[in-house]
Design a protein around this motif. Structure first.
Motif, PDB file in Angstrom:
ATOM      1  N   ALA A  78      15.497 -16.156 -15.518  1.00 43.94           N
ATOM      2  CA  ALA A  78      15.484 -15.023 -16.454  1.00 43.94           C
ATOM      3  C   ALA A  78      14.060 -14.563 -16.718  1.00 43.94           C
ATOM      4  O   ALA A  78      13.761 -13.361 -16.756  1.00 43.94           O
ATOM      5  N   SER A  79      13.169 -15.531 -16.853  1.00 39.44           N
ATOM      6  CA  SER A  79      11.768 -15.189 -17.110  1.00 39.44           C
ATOM      7  C   SER A  79      11.139 -14.485 -15.912  1.00 39.44           C
ATOM      8  O   SER A  79      10.410 -13.503 -16.056  1.00 39.44           O
ATOM      9  N   ILE A  80      11.471 -14.992 -14.709  1.00 41.49           N
ATOM     10  CA  ILE A  80      10.927 -14.383 -13.485  1.00 41.49           C
ATOM     11  C   ILE A  80      11.453 -12.950 -13.333  1.00 41.49           C
ATOM     12  O   ILE A  80      10.700 -12.028 -13.008  1.00 41.49           O
ATOM     13  N   VAL A  81      12.748 -12.790 -13.579  1.00 37.87           N
ATOM     14  CA  VAL A  81      13.345 -11.450 -13.469  1.00 37.87           C
ATOM     15  C   VAL A  81      12.601 -10.483 -14.394  1.00 37.87           C
ATOM     16  O   VAL A  81      12.231  -9.376 -14.004  1.00 37.87           O
ATOM     17  N   GLN A  82      12.351 -10.948 -15.594  1.00 38.63           N
ATOM     18  CA  GLN A  82      11.652 -10.108 -16.568  1.00 38.63           C
ATOM     19  C   GLN A  82      10.249  -9.736 -16.066  1.00 38.63           C
ATOM     20  O   GLN A  82       9.839  -8.579 -16.144  1.00 38.63           O
ATOM     21  N   GLN A  83       9.558 -10.738 -15.542  1.00 41.36           N
ATOM     22  CA  GLN A  83       8.205 -10.468 -15.044  1.00 41.36           C
ATOM     23  C   GLN A  83       8.238  -9.515 -13.846  1.00 41.36           C
ATOM     24  O   GLN A  83       7.426  -8.605 -13.733  1.00 41.36           O
ATOM     25  N   PHE A  84       9.209  -9.743 -12.963  1.00 42.40           N
ATOM     26  CA  PHE A  84       9.342  -8.859 -11.783  1.00 42.40           C
ATOM     27  C   PHE A  84       9.646  -7.431 -12.234  1.00 42.40           C
ATOM     28  O   PHE A  84       9.078  -6.470 -11.710  1.00 42.40           O
ATOM     29  N   GLU A  85      10.575  -7.307 -13.192  1.00 43.01           N
ATOM     30  CA  GLU A  85      10.955  -5.971 -13.655  1.00 43.01           C
ATOM     31  C   GLU A  85       9.753  -5.250 -14.259  1.00 43.01           C
ATOM     32  O   GLU A  85       9.608  -4.032 -14.129  1.00 43.01           O
ATOM     33  N   HIS A  86       8.913  -5.993 -14.873  1.00 44.17           N
ATOM     34  CA  HIS A  86       7.689  -5.412 -15.435  1.00 44.17           C
ATOM     35  C   HIS A  86       6.796  -4.851 -14.317  1.00 44.17           C
ATOM     36  O   HIS A  86       6.159  -3.810 -14.485  1.00 44.17           O
ATOM     37  N   ILE A  87       6.796  -5.532 -13.179  1.00 45.54           N
ATOM     38  CA  ILE A  87       5.936  -5.098 -12.057  1.00 45.54           C
ATOM     39  C   ILE A  87       6.571  -3.950 -11.269  1.00 45.54           C
ATOM     40  O   ILE A  87       5.930  -2.938 -11.005  1.00 45.54           O
ATOM     41  N   VAL A  88       7.841  -4.133 -10.895  1.00 44.11           N
ATOM     42  CA  VAL A  88       8.448  -3.182  -9.942  1.00 44.11           C
ATOM     43  C   VAL A  88       9.443  -2.228 -10.595  1.00 44.11           C
ATOM     44  O   VAL A  88       9.947  -1.307  -9.941  1.00 44.11           O
ATOM     45  N   GLY A  89       9.731  -2.420 -11.860  1.00 38.74           N
ATOM     46  CA  GLY A  89      10.730  -1.588 -12.544  1.00 38.74           C
ATOM     47  C   GLY A  89      12.089  -2.264 -12.546  1.00 38.74           C
ATOM     48  O   GLY A  89      12.404  -3.036 -11.631  1.00 38.74           O
ATOM     49  N   VAL A 114       3.889  -9.932  -7.331  1.00 37.55           N
ATOM     50  CA  VAL A 114       5.125 -10.709  -7.198  1.00 37.55           C
ATOM     51  C   VAL A 114       4.819 -12.078  -6.574  1.00 37.55           C
ATOM     52  O   VAL A 114       5.277 -13.122  -7.058  1.00 37.55           O
ATOM     53  N   VAL A 115       4.007 -12.071  -5.510  1.00 37.15           N
ATOM     54  CA  VAL A 115       3.688 -13.322  -4.829  1.00 37.15           C
ATOM     55  C   VAL A 115       2.885 -14.251  -5.745  1.00 37.15           C
ATOM     56  O   VAL A 115       3.110 -15.466  -5.768  1.00 37.15           O
ATOM     57  N   ARG A 116       1.989 -13.694  -6.531  1.00 39.02           N
ATOM     58  CA  ARG A 116       1.210 -14.539  -7.454  1.00 39.02           C
ATOM     59  C   ARG A 116       2.115 -15.283  -8.438  1.00 39.02           C
ATOM     60  O   ARG A 116       1.897 -16.453  -8.732  1.00 39.02           O
ATOM     61  N   ILE A 117       3.129 -14.591  -8.905  1.00 41.38           N
ATOM     62  CA  ILE A 117       4.059 -15.237  -9.843  1.00 41.38           C
ATOM     63  C   ILE A 117       4.830 -16.355  -9.139  1.00 41.38           C
ATOM     64  O   ILE A 117       4.960 -17.467  -9.653  1.00 41.38           O
ATOM     65  N   LEU A 118       5.309 -16.063  -7.938  1.00 42.65           N
ATOM     66  CA  LEU A 118       6.067 -17.072  -7.182  1.00 42.65           C
ATOM     67  C   LEU A 118       5.178 -18.263  -6.837  1.00 42.65           C
ATOM     68  O   LEU A 118       5.599 -19.415  -6.924  1.00 42.65           O
ATOM     69  N   HIS A 119       3.945 -17.959  -6.473  1.00 43.60           N
ATOM     70  CA  HIS A 119       2.989 -19.014  -6.144  1.00 43.60           C
ATOM     71  C   HIS A 119       2.708 -19.883  -7.368  1.00 43.60           C
ATOM     72  O   HIS A 119       2.671 -21.112  -7.293  1.00 43.60           O
ATOM     73  N   HIS A 120       2.556 -19.239  -8.500  1.00 45.67           N
ATOM     74  CA  HIS A 120       2.276 -19.967  -9.739  1.00 45.67           C
ATOM     75  C   HIS A 120       3.399 -20.972 -10.049  1.00 45.67           C
ATOM     76  O   HIS A 120       3.141 -22.097 -10.457  1.00 45.67           O
ATOM     77  N   HIS A 121       4.640 -20.543  -9.802  1.00 44.40           N
ATOM     78  CA  HIS A 121       5.784 -21.412 -10.110  1.00 44.40           C
ATOM     79  C   HIS A 121       6.233 -22.239  -8.906  1.00 44.40           C
ATOM     80  O   HIS A 121       7.232 -22.945  -8.998  1.00 44.40           O
ATOM     81  N   ARG A 122       5.501 -22.104  -7.799  1.00 42.54           N
ATOM     82  CA  ARG A 122       5.859 -22.802  -6.558  1.00 42.54           C
ATOM     83  C   ARG A 122       7.304 -22.520  -6.150  1.00 42.54           C
ATOM     84  O   ARG A 122       8.062 -23.428  -5.776  1.00 42.54           O
ATOM     85  N   ILE A 123       7.670 -21.250  -6.206  1.00 43.74           N
ATOM     86  CA  ILE A 123       9.015 -20.833  -5.800  1.00 43.74           C
ATOM     87  C   ILE A 123       8.946 -20.245  -4.390  1.00 43.74           C
ATOM     88  O   ILE A 123       8.197 -19.305  -4.156  1.00 43.74           O
ATOM     89  N   PRO A 124       9.703 -20.782  -3.442  1.00 47.02           N
ATOM     90  CA  PRO A 124       9.663 -20.260  -2.065  1.00 47.02           C
ATOM     91  C   PRO A 124      10.270 -18.859  -1.969  1.00 47.02           C
ATOM     92  O   PRO A 124      11.161 -18.507  -2.751  1.00 47.02           O
TER      93      PRO A 124
END
Lengths: 489, 489
Positions: free
Chosen positions: A9-20, A61-71
């Motif tokens: 849920a947190s990632i979705v929110q962050q992504f939506e902030h970036i890409v709409g 987007v990649v920075r967020i995934l990298h931060h959370h170590r999400i593939p």
């Protein structure tokens, strides 16, 4: 892998902030559409699909995934045939579908810059009025993206004369797995090491490509095309060898065998080939008009030497277009004669064609499955299509095994397990036909210079080690062996 | 660096045991012959020169050097033009001169296997009677080795149509810096990452190449050559652009300017060009005979559009051979009009040619040194020859500076500092025109996967860091980031 609900849920929110908000998919029913690419044997539903529309957005987007170590993994049009864009373990999919712009064209220096989601055929269409085109032409060119083409180092019918994608890529912009944006190539003959060629065909395992500079070519003044119909596939094979031996470099030299002809004639673009044919050849020459007819006359002459039933030249661009539409939809047309089919992609030394065809016939009989053969015959790239019915118990598995055995045949004669579709998920185990465990580990070490945490398209290309291999002790590394934070432009 | 006398004596003994006593040079007067390659500004006498004659011997020699952490470098014919084979700091030279065999030729699949010391032109000569040739043709092809060509990714006059060395290398055998022997490529379209392209042009910094599989081509049925003489170099430049714009792909499209013409006419192979010419173009088309004359007629027509003084077609193979002998010895011929000369090797987008020529003229005036220009005009590869006299105080340094400034001009218009000669020692500092410090560090990290102890050809390609750059902290590395012990075949 599935993401913890709260984190998701947190990632979705962050992504939506970036890409709409409309550019993030997170509901299962939406994600299901992304469970595979053109290779349908193995599937996996992604945790999320996100649609950035700029390099900056990809990087964030990649920075967020990298931060959370999400593939995660990149996806173009999803037309890949080896499962390279499949989220086998619930990876996040970064779709490049909205990064679909033609950025610029430099006609005097014959370059175009495109975003990765730009569709292959659109490039040729966009520059056609000025007399230019983009050479690599995979059969899926009306749908596939140039980003995907770079990822797989895609080929096409006209690669015999013009080379595959790597011969046409002049520069790349890449978002590294930690989010950094780097430029590779872009100047002619960049000094230092050839990272551009190294990245082309790396199947999304080195980072996300966000911009591509490609070579564009002047359209040939003339194109002449010949169709040769054979009773026996052996005679067609001999004609192929002889055409090459003549010193003619055809723009394309394609072959289909009896079962493939049955398929294409049942498809949407039948040419009217007699159903009892053993093989069809399409031979095309292009270039300046002067002398072109003499070249194709020589092709016709060579075709006639090998017990051809009929050979004829296209009378009009429309006739030529009909032959190509029939050929280019060959894979899809198999659906009309078989509930399911598996496309293989082997490469062999051209001189071994008759032997390999006979061994493919043995595989067909052994597994009791029909195999249609479609070839880029001129460059020894075979596409055996293994016909099966997934509703019959165990038949999918049999088809997969037959496909693997066909690739073994290619490897055994000194060929390769992929010409243009990549290894992806499909052929990971078949890598063992070519490489030892240690050799694969060496390639993995180099990948890990770019992708040290294996976040970007993990678990692709290389099989899991089958046994405890005795690898040499790694050396103590100085700090210069760190992962690559910056790349060359 | 110079080796401790006792250690040196022991190494000589060990080497003699491997390669035989007549295949190790250790006396200063013998070593002096190896103090530089074709780039003579920087020199260095090697500690030893050893001449292995097999892969196994190279491997054994390298293992000894690796054991003692003694730096070394490979050397072919020593015709390189950027100092890549110079033992700047007394490195041991591993000469590949005795590894000069044509190992095998596979005509049906158009491949040949050669040892690295095999001379470029000998390959074409060896297969000529069967109707084949090897396409990359550096001007030094009568002397240079194919191993050296791979190291520098050498080009040549006919690379406009046929591509540079990397487009013709199908497989490599490499002795890694720890002595391990690995195979790279060798199967068509090998899956996994493109290490073959990565190694080609790596200037001997990844290991010692001990065997090379190359593509051979069927000789074209016909070759037609035209000479066009211009009063003004600008008109010749416009003709070049127009020929390309016509959609003709010449096999070669060469240009020489006024000063270059003065040089070649004073050399051993004068053609009889009028001394007041502004520029000469050599344009060659090749392929099947049908239509070839029409193609060259169009070339002639385009040449005439731009105020040509004279344009004529070669009447015989002998006349063509004379034109080429004159062109191919252009560098050496400069020695007749200048005591010394420095060959530069820049690449520019073709459309910027007139502008770059004018800026090279400015550099010439600024440094008060004549500059002759020899171009592979079709692909934008310039060879400015800076004429100087090393006996005049400070003139060598002025020539070096002028050369560097010419490369800066190339970089400024979006080009490169080397088309085919490599960076070597000569252009290390000029790498900064293209790359940032961080970008170069990234390339170094990748080199160090192969060459972790920097034993093989150290101190080449990359300049020493100019200032304390703020590099990111290296990441903690898992054991898979170790150096590469085995490579892919």
């Amino acid at each position: 892998m599935s993401l913890d609900a709260k984190l998701k849920a947190s990632i979705v929110q962050q992504f939506e902030h970036i890409v709409g908000p409309r550019a993030v998919l997170h509901r299962y029913e939406d994600l299901l559409a992304y469970e595979c690419d053109g290779y349908t044997v193995h599937k996996g539903v992604p945790s999320l699909v996100v649609f950035p529309k700029s390099t900056q957005e990809v990087s964030e987007v990649v920075r967020i995934l990298h931060h959370h170590r999400i593939p995660y993994l990149p996806r173009g049009a999803g037309t890949g045939l080896s499962g390279g864009a499949t989220a086998l373990n619930g990876e996040v999919i970064i779709s490049l579908a909205r990064m679909n712009k033609l950025v610029s064209v430099d006609y005097p220096n014959r370059r175009a810059v495109v975003q990765p989601g730009f569709i292959n055929l659109k490039l040729s269409n966009s520059i056609s009025s000025k007399g230019y085109y983009y050479a690599p032409d995979p059969s899926s060119q009306a749908a596939c993206t140039i980003g995907g083409n770079v990822g797989e180092n895609a080929g096409g019918a006209h690669c015999l004369k013009y080379g595959v994608t790597t011969n046409h890529v002049l520069g790349l912009e890449l978002v590294l797995p930690d989010g950094e944006i780097v430029q590779i190539g872009g100047v002619p003959d960049a000094p230092g090491y050839d990272l551009l060629g190294f990245l082309t065909g790396s199947e999304g395992t080195m980072g996300i490509i966000t911009e591509i500079t490609v070579r564009i070519l002047k359209k040939p003044e003339g194109i002449l095309t010949v169709l040769a119909l054979y009773d026996e596939v052996e005679d067609a094979s001999l004609a192929v060898s002889d055409i090459i031996a003549e010193g003619i470099v055809p723009a394309a030299l394609e072959m289909m065998d009896r079962t493939a002809i049955e398929g294409v004639e049942s498809g949407n673009y039948p040419v009217g080939y007699p159903r009892d044919l053993g093989a069809v050849l399409i031979v095309e020459v292009d270039g300046v008009i002067a002398g072109l007819q003499e070249q194709i006359d020589r092709v016709i002459e060579v075709c006639r030497k090998h017990r051809v039933r009929e050979v004829r030249q296209a009378n009009s661009p429309e006739e030529r277009a009909r032959w190509w539409a029939n050929r280019k939809t060959a894979f899809g047309a198999m659906g009309t004669i078989s509930p399911d089919y598996l496309v293989q992609d082997g490469v062999i030394p051209r001189s071994r064609l008759p032997e390999v065809l006979s061994r493919i016939g043995e595989v067909s009989r052994k597994y009791d499955l029909r195999i249609a053969n479609v070839f880029h015959a001129g460059d020894g790239n075979l596409h055996p299509l293994i016909l099966y019915n997934s509703r019959n118990d165990g038949e999918t598995q049999r088809a997969v095994q037959a496909g693997s055995e066909v690739l073994k045949v290619c490897a055994d004669v000194g060929g390769s397990i992929t010409g243009e579709h990549g290894v992806g998920v499909e052929k990971m185990e078949d890598m063992r036909f070519i490489f030892t465990e240690e050799e694969m580990q060496a390639q993995i070490r180099i990948r890990d210079v770019f992708n040290p945490d294996q976040l970007c398209n993990p678990g692709k290309i290389f099989p899991k080690p089958a046994r405890c291999v005795e690898l040499k002790q790694p050396k103590v590394l100085g700090e210069h062996q760190a992962s690559v934070n910056t790349m060359v432009h």
